[in-house]
Design an enzyme around this catalytic site. Structure first.
Site, PDB file in Angstrom:
ATOM      1  N   ASP A  96       0.849  -1.167   0.000  1.00  0.00           N
ATOM      2  CA  ASP A  96       0.000   0.000   0.000  1.00  0.00           C
ATOM      3  C   ASP A  96       0.896   1.232   0.000  1.00  0.00           C
ATOM      4  O   ASP A  96       1.902   1.260   0.708  1.00  0.00           O
ATOM      5  CB  ASP A  96      -0.856  -0.032   1.272  1.00  0.00           C
ATOM      6  CG  ASP A  96      -2.030   0.881   1.131  1.00  0.00           C
ATOM      7  OD1 ASP A  96      -3.138   0.371   0.975  1.00  0.00           O
ATOM      8  OD2 ASP A  96      -1.822   2.116   1.147  1.00  0.00           O
ATOM      9  N   HIS A 248      -1.326  19.233 -22.140  1.00  0.00           N
ATOM     10  CA  HIS A 248      -0.771  19.037 -23.483  1.00  0.00           C
ATOM     11  C   HIS A 248      -1.162  20.180 -24.439  1.00  0.00           C
ATOM     12  O   HIS A 248      -0.335  20.715 -25.165  1.00  0.00           O
ATOM     13  CB  HIS A 248      -1.256  17.732 -24.105  1.00  0.00           C
ATOM     14  CG  HIS A 248      -0.963  16.511 -23.274  1.00  0.00           C
ATOM     15  ND1 HIS A 248       0.149  16.391 -22.500  1.00  0.00           N
ATOM     16  CD2 HIS A 248      -1.644  15.339 -23.118  1.00  0.00           C
ATOM     17  CE1 HIS A 248       0.158  15.202 -21.896  1.00  0.00           C
ATOM     18  NE2 HIS A 248      -0.927  14.554 -22.259  1.00  0.00           N
TER      19      HIS A 248
HETATM   20  C1  BG6 Z   1      -2.221  11.197 -21.861  1.00  0.00           C
HETATM   21  C2  BG6 Z   1      -3.682  11.184 -21.514  1.00  0.00           C
HETATM   22  O1  BG6 Z   1      -1.550  12.195 -21.140  1.00  0.00           O
HETATM   23  O2  BG6 Z   1      -2.067  11.459 -23.247  1.00  0.00           O
HETATM   24  C3  BG6 Z   1      -4.400  10.143 -22.348  1.00  0.00           C
HETATM   25  O3  BG6 Z   1      -3.835  10.898 -20.143  1.00  0.00           O
HETATM   26  C4  BG6 Z   1      -4.146  10.360 -23.810  1.00  0.00           C
HETATM   27  O4  BG6 Z   1      -5.793  10.165 -22.084  1.00  0.00           O
HETATM   28  C5  BG6 Z   1      -2.657  10.470 -24.089  1.00  0.00           C
HETATM   29  O5  BG6 Z   1      -4.688   9.259 -24.526  1.00  0.00           O
HETATM   30  C6  BG6 Z   1      -2.393  10.887 -25.519  1.00  0.00           C
HETATM   31  O6  BG6 Z   1      -1.021  10.798 -25.783  1.00  0.00           O
HETATM   32  P1  BG6 Z   1      -0.476  10.541 -27.260  1.00  0.00           P
HETATM   33  O7  BG6 Z   1       0.999  10.628 -27.108  1.00  0.00           O
HETATM   34  O8  BG6 Z   1      -0.954   9.182 -27.651  1.00  0.00           O
HETATM   35  O9  BG6 Z   1      -1.065  11.635 -28.092  1.00  0.00           O
END
Ligand code: BG6
Length: 497
Positions: A96, A248
């Site tokens: 845990d 992002h």
């Molecule tokens: C992650 C998210 O940070 O980025 C995911 O939590 C998403 O939900 C992913 O699918 C997308 O990353 P990439 O590199 O596949 O565009």
């Protein structure tokens, strides 16, 4: 962005402890990246991993499941020798996250491998709710310290709103110095994202037109065709705004809109990105619906296969109004961008996977073509495609061969990769940076804080409205209603390259 030359890495021995080893991030991203790094000889022979998770299993069982995960995830079947080499680096600890005994076990394991370890990395691939406790436990177990030997990697989302992000940051700083903290946003590790800087700042003909005098609007789309892939426990609480847009997509927006930094240095770049975030016009509390739109996928088809609605996915709360699609409009009130809308859009279970930045230029005056058959002159577009196509497209109008004055669109394509050229996956780059102690591709707290500031009014507004959410069929491009964000009737989502 990293200014390091990875051709001559400066590696150090280290232990790498992965918290949340049985989670989706590890199987989807970390293990395949580690395999590639080991296959290309980039992992130090002495490097050891501890996989730590709640699930009871032995190291042998972990290794077996690791092999299965890699076999599923890698594009080619794994090479047995590499697989064996990578698996032999691992120990598994079940426990845990709140139990001191588990940390004591990790300590014993680290002690057993001798004293040739210059650094230990703690990678928190765990739900954000567990961050605080794990940080405290690491400190109690003597894993914090101030000599930078211990590094802590915090996955996004960093906090769940501005207040919790600040609390998390304060808590981290209680036990770790800034040099020990790696706030990860894997989009910054993508080579095509780094290429955006080169495209903008290494081409004389781009920079003079990169502003409100020439650009009509900008669209940033990160579309995915997969669903939540068993991550309901995390996703149903986070939603697309926290999962993708706050981190992002705000990073992409900053890179597209920032001023050229004085030097290509990590902090100079971060300073410029923060200036963009600070210049974003705050969304008024009462006008959120004019700036943001959310929706959730209903049942539909992806690649002709029927897929269930979000609400029917395992682990999703009944009547959940968590968004799997978000569209938002931002204005950057500075000299370069005043009046240019930036439309951001991301969603799961959309028609196909596509991440791209679409720059729509202003219409040219039509008067020159008034007495010709050219009635509707399309604007020029520059498409900065990040994935799956890795290329920049510039659309220009050219005359069609023949007697008349007919026009067609021609694409100039600058591919990122030539045939047979292989790049690095974002996680390969970032994992190597962590091991080498290079923080240049990681996020500074003020970037996180300003991004939260931008999206906070949206979060607050949506949290008051838990009764209704628009839906869209899986496999579509999202609901038509998202078009209500557009400033002009001539604006439409660009769904193709
Ligand atoms: C992650 C998210 O940070 O980025 C995911 O939590 C998403 O939900 C992913 O699918 C997308 O990353 P990439 O590199 O596949 O565009």
């Amino acid at each position: 962005m990293s200014t390091n030359n990875k051709a001559s890495p400066n590696k150090s021995h280290c232990h790498f402890i992965i918290f949340g080893a049985t989670g989706n991030l590890v199987s989807e991203k970390l293990l395949p990246a580690l395999y590639e790094l080991d296959a290309t000889g980039q992992l130090e022979p002495a490097l050891r991993f501890v996989a730590f998770a709640r699930r009871e299993m032995s190291t042998a069982q972990w290794v077996e499941s690791m092999q299965e995960m890699l076999a599923k995830k890698l594009p080619q079947p794994p090479a047995p020798a590499i697989l064996e080499q990578l698996c032999a680096r691992f120990d598994y600890v079940a426990g845990d996250y709140t139990s001191p005994a588990a940390y004591a076990e990790i300590k014993t394991l680290l002690g057993r491998t001798g004293d040739n370890c210059d650094s230990t990395v703690f990678y928190l691939a765990i739900p954000p709710n567990d961050f605080h406790e794990v940080i405290t436990q690491l400190h109690n177990a003597g894993f914090s310290g101030v000599d930078n030997r211990h590094r802590i990697v915090v996955e996004k989302p960093f906090g769940e709103d501005i207040d919790s992000a600040r609390r998390l940051n304060t808590h981290l700083h209680k036990y770790f110095s800034e040099e020990q903290i790696y706030r990860i946003d894997h989009y910054l590790g993508k080579e095509t994202v780094q290429n955006l800087l080169v495209f903008r700042f290494a081409n004389t003909l781009i920079e003079p037109i990169w502003n409100r005098n020439y650009i009509d609007h900008v669209q940033i789309t990160v579309a995915e065709n997969h669903g939540i892939e068993g991550r309901a426990g995390y996703y149903d609480h986070a939603g697309a705004l926290r999962d993708m847009l706050q981190n992002h997509m705000m990073q992409l927006l900053s890179v597209v809109a920032m001023e050229p930094p004085a030097i290509l240095d990590a902090d100079a770049l971060r300073d410029e990105k923060v200036k963009v975030l600070r210049s974003i016009r705050p969304i008024p509390k009462r006008g959120v619906n004019n700036f943001a739109f959310r929706a959730q996928y209903a049942a539909g088809h992806i690649d002709r296969a029927a897929v269930p609605a979000y609400s029917a996915e395992d682990g999703v709360a009944e009547n959940s109004t968590t968004e799997t699609f978000v569209a938002a409009k931002f204005y950057i009130d500075n000299w370069r961008w005043s009046g240019v809308p930036f439309y951001l859009r991301t969603g799961k279970r959309l028609a196909h996977k596509m991440s791209q930045i679409s720059i729509c230029f202003r219409h040219p005056p039509k008067q020159l073509f008034r007495e010709t058959p050219v009635e509707n002159l399309d604007p020029n577009w520059a498409i900065l495609s990040l994935q799956p196509h890795e290329a920049m497209h510039l659309e220009l109008h050219t005359k069609q061969p023949g007697l008349g004055m007919d026009i067609r669109t021609t694409k100039l394509v600058a591919s990122y990769r030539k045939e047979n050229e292989k790049g690095s996956d974002a996680y390969e780059t970032l994992l190597l940076d962590i091991m080498e102690g290079d923080r240049s591709l990681f996020i500074r707290f003020d970037e996180v804080e300003w991004s939260w500031r931008v999206v906070d009014p949206i979060l607050r507004h949506w949290s008051l409205d838990t009764e209704f959410i628009h839906t869209y069929p899986a496999g579509s491009w999202g609901p038509d209603e998202a078009a209500r964000l557009f400033d002009s009737e001539s604006h439409t989502w660009r769904n193709h390259l």
